[in-house]
Design a protein around this motif. Structure first.
Motif, PDB file in Angstrom:
ATOM      1  N   VAL A  84      23.146  -0.370   8.784  1.00 22.09           N
ATOM      2  CA  VAL A  84      24.285  -0.275   9.700  1.00 22.09           C
ATOM      3  C   VAL A  84      24.516  -1.631  10.361  1.00 22.09           C
ATOM      4  N   ASP A  85      23.448  -2.257  10.810  1.00 20.77           N
ATOM      5  CA  ASP A  85      23.553  -3.574  11.433  1.00 20.77           C
ATOM      6  C   ASP A  85      24.109  -4.595  10.443  1.00 20.77           C
ATOM      7  N   ALA A  86      23.614  -4.557   9.192  1.00 16.72           N
ATOM      8  CA  ALA A  86      24.084  -5.488   8.156  1.00 16.72           C
ATOM      9  C   ALA A  86      25.551  -5.242   7.835  1.00 16.72           C
ATOM     10  N   PHE A  87      25.962  -3.981   7.777  1.00 13.70           N
ATOM     11  CA  PHE A  87      27.362  -3.615   7.556  1.00 13.70           C
ATOM     12  C   PHE A  87      28.249  -4.259   8.622  1.00 13.70           C
ATOM     13  N   HIS A  88      27.889  -4.088   9.879  1.00  8.47           N
ATOM     14  CA  HIS A  88      28.689  -4.601  10.984  1.00  8.47           C
ATOM     15  C   HIS A  88      28.806  -6.119  10.901  1.00  8.47           C
ATOM     16  N   LYS A  89      27.705  -6.784  10.680  1.00  9.30           N
ATOM     17  CA  LYS A  89      27.697  -8.246  10.573  1.00  9.30           C
ATOM     18  C   LYS A  89      28.536  -8.716   9.395  1.00  9.30           C
ATOM     19  N   ALA A  90      28.364  -8.084   8.225  1.00  7.21           N
ATOM     20  CA  ALA A  90      29.122  -8.465   7.028  1.00  7.21           C
ATOM     21  C   ALA A  90      30.612  -8.239   7.222  1.00  7.21           C
ATOM     22  N   ALA A  91      30.965  -7.112   7.816  1.00  7.81           N
ATOM     23  CA  ALA A  91      32.380  -6.792   8.035  1.00  7.81           C
ATOM     24  C   ALA A  91      33.037  -7.817   8.945  1.00  7.81           C
ATOM     25  N   LEU A  92      32.362  -8.178  10.033  1.00  2.00           N
ATOM     26  CA  LEU A  92      32.935  -9.148  10.970  1.00  2.00           C
ATOM     27  C   LEU A  92      33.045 -10.533  10.347  1.00  2.00           C
ATOM     28  N   SER A  93      32.154 -10.845   9.426  1.00  2.00           N
ATOM     29  CA  SER A  93      32.174 -12.161   8.762  1.00  2.00           C
ATOM     30  C   SER A  93      33.204 -12.244   7.646  1.00  2.00           C
ATOM     31  N   HIS A  94      33.807 -11.097   7.275  1.00  2.00           N
ATOM     32  CA  HIS A  94      34.728 -11.073   6.136  1.00  2.00           C
ATOM     33  C   HIS A  94      36.054 -10.402   6.473  1.00  2.00           C
ATOM     34  N   GLY A  95      36.567 -10.676   7.671  1.00  2.00           N
ATOM     35  CA  GLY A  95      37.911 -10.228   8.018  1.00  2.00           C
ATOM     36  C   GLY A  95      37.994  -8.978   8.855  1.00  2.00           C
ATOM     37  N   GLY A  96      36.871  -8.369   9.203  1.00  2.00           N
ATOM     38  CA  GLY A  96      36.890  -7.178  10.040  1.00  2.00           C
ATOM     39  C   GLY A  96      36.942  -7.525  11.519  1.00  2.00           C
ATOM     40  N   THR A  97      37.370  -6.556  12.315  1.00  2.00           N
ATOM     41  CA  THR A  97      37.431  -6.696  13.766  1.00  2.00           C
ATOM     42  C   THR A  97      36.508  -5.654  14.381  1.00  2.00           C
ATOM     43  N   ASP A  98      35.705  -6.065  15.337  1.00  2.00           N
ATOM     44  CA  ASP A  98      34.770  -5.146  15.978  1.00  2.00           C
ATOM     45  C   ASP A  98      35.521  -3.982  16.611  1.00  2.00           C
ATOM     46  N   ASN A  99      35.023  -2.775  16.364  1.00  2.00           N
ATOM     47  CA  ASN A  99      35.594  -1.583  16.979  1.00  2.00           C
ATOM     48  C   ASN A  99      34.486  -0.690  17.518  1.00  2.00           C
ATOM     49  N   ALA A 101      30.105  -1.814  18.371  1.00  2.00           N
ATOM     50  CA  ALA A 101      28.866  -2.432  17.894  1.00  2.00           C
ATOM     51  C   ALA A 101      27.846  -1.369  17.474  1.00  2.00           C
ATOM     52  N   PRO A 102      26.896  -1.744  16.622  1.00  2.00           N
ATOM     53  CA  PRO A 102      25.869  -0.789  16.207  1.00  2.00           C
ATOM     54  C   PRO A 102      25.126  -0.205  17.398  1.00  2.00           C
ATOM     55  N   ALA A 108      22.255  13.068  21.667  1.00  2.00           N
ATOM     56  CA  ALA A 108      20.952  12.619  21.169  1.00  2.00           C
ATOM     57  C   ALA A 108      20.435  13.488  20.020  1.00  2.00           C
ATOM     58  N   GLU A 109      20.720  14.772  20.059  1.00  2.00           N
ATOM     59  CA  GLU A 109      20.214  15.662  19.005  1.00  2.00           C
ATOM     60  C   GLU A 109      20.829  15.375  17.631  1.00  2.00           C
ATOM     61  N   MET A 110      21.944  14.656  17.600  1.00  2.00           N
ATOM     62  CA  MET A 110      22.535  14.266  16.306  1.00  2.00           C
ATOM     63  C   MET A 110      21.722  13.165  15.641  1.00  2.00           C
ATOM     64  N   ASN A 111      20.980  12.394  16.456  1.00  2.00           N
ATOM     65  CA  ASN A 111      20.178  11.291  15.942  1.00  2.00           C
ATOM     66  C   ASN A 111      21.010  10.404  15.016  1.00  2.00           C
ATOM     67  N   TYR A 112      22.207  10.046  15.479  1.00  2.00           N
ATOM     68  CA  TYR A 112      23.143   9.265  14.670  1.00  2.00           C
ATOM     69  C   TYR A 112      23.257   7.853  15.221  1.00  2.00           C
ATOM     70  N   TYR A 113      23.195   6.886  14.327  1.00  2.00           N
ATOM     71  CA  TYR A 113      23.312   5.471  14.664  1.00  2.00           C
ATOM     72  C   TYR A 113      24.455   4.926  13.832  1.00  2.00           C
ATOM     73  N   GLY A 114      25.462   4.348  14.472  1.00  2.00           N
ATOM     74  CA  GLY A 114      26.629   3.908  13.723  1.00  2.00           C
ATOM     75  C   GLY A 114      27.261   2.655  14.283  1.00  2.00           C
ATOM     76  N   GLU A 126      33.503   2.812   9.278  1.00  2.00           N
ATOM     77  CA  GLU A 126      32.249   3.074   9.961  1.00  2.00           C
ATOM     78  C   GLU A 126      31.116   3.085   8.951  1.00  2.00           C
ATOM     79  N   ALA A 127      29.930   2.736   9.393  1.00  2.00           N
ATOM     80  CA  ALA A 127      28.697   2.998   8.655  1.00  2.00           C
ATOM     81  C   ALA A 127      27.745   3.643   9.638  1.00  2.00           C
TER      82      ALA A 127
END
Length: 131
Positions: A84-99, A101-102, A108-114, A126-127
């Motif tokens: 997820v962290d690598a996705f965010h970094k790669a996207a921002l480095s290749h034309g993406g705009t932050d919407n 951060a990871p 909390a019970e969903m245990n979801y990181y995105g 999203e990733a």
């Protein structure tokens, strides 16, 4: 559940740079489909399900379809928080705009990181992982 999804983009080259980087960060591939489109998939050998990205209007779409008139939300499944962290970094480095951060998302019970980015056409991409 899905066999494939598809959407049109305005600038194929910009979108290809973005989705090449995003796919690679998640262990996915982009492969050529035609001069005006490409696919995001697991690999050239394992290409279903796939995401079709292109500039042409497929024959089965109506005249009323307007590219990115209503941005879509697309979520890729990541295997780890590091992806997820690598996705965010790669996207921002290749034309993406932050919407978004990871980080942890939802209850909390969903245990979801995105992480969320806007692609070159304004689509929310999203990733996330559930671990």
């Amino acid at each position: 559940m899905f066999d494939h999804l598809g959407f049109r983009v305005r600038d194929l080259e910009a979108s290809r740079r973005f989705y090449d980087a995003v796919a690679q960060s998640l262990g996915l591939s982009t492969i050529d489909n035609s001069e005006t489109s490409f696919l995001v998939c697991r690999s050239a050998r394992d290409h279903i399900p796939f995401l079709w990205v292109g500039t042409d209007r497929p024959a089965f779409w109506t005249d009323g379809h307007i590219t990115s008139a209503s941005p879509l939300h697309l979520a890729f499944k990541a295997a780890t928080r590091a992806q997820v962290d690598a996705f965010h970094k790669a996207a921002l480095s290749h034309g993406g705009t932050d919407n978004g951060a990871p980080g942890p998302r939802g209850p909390a019970e969903m245990n979801y990181y995105g992480a969320y980015v806007l692609d070159p056409d304004g689509n929310n991409v999203e990733a996330g992982c559930r671990n």
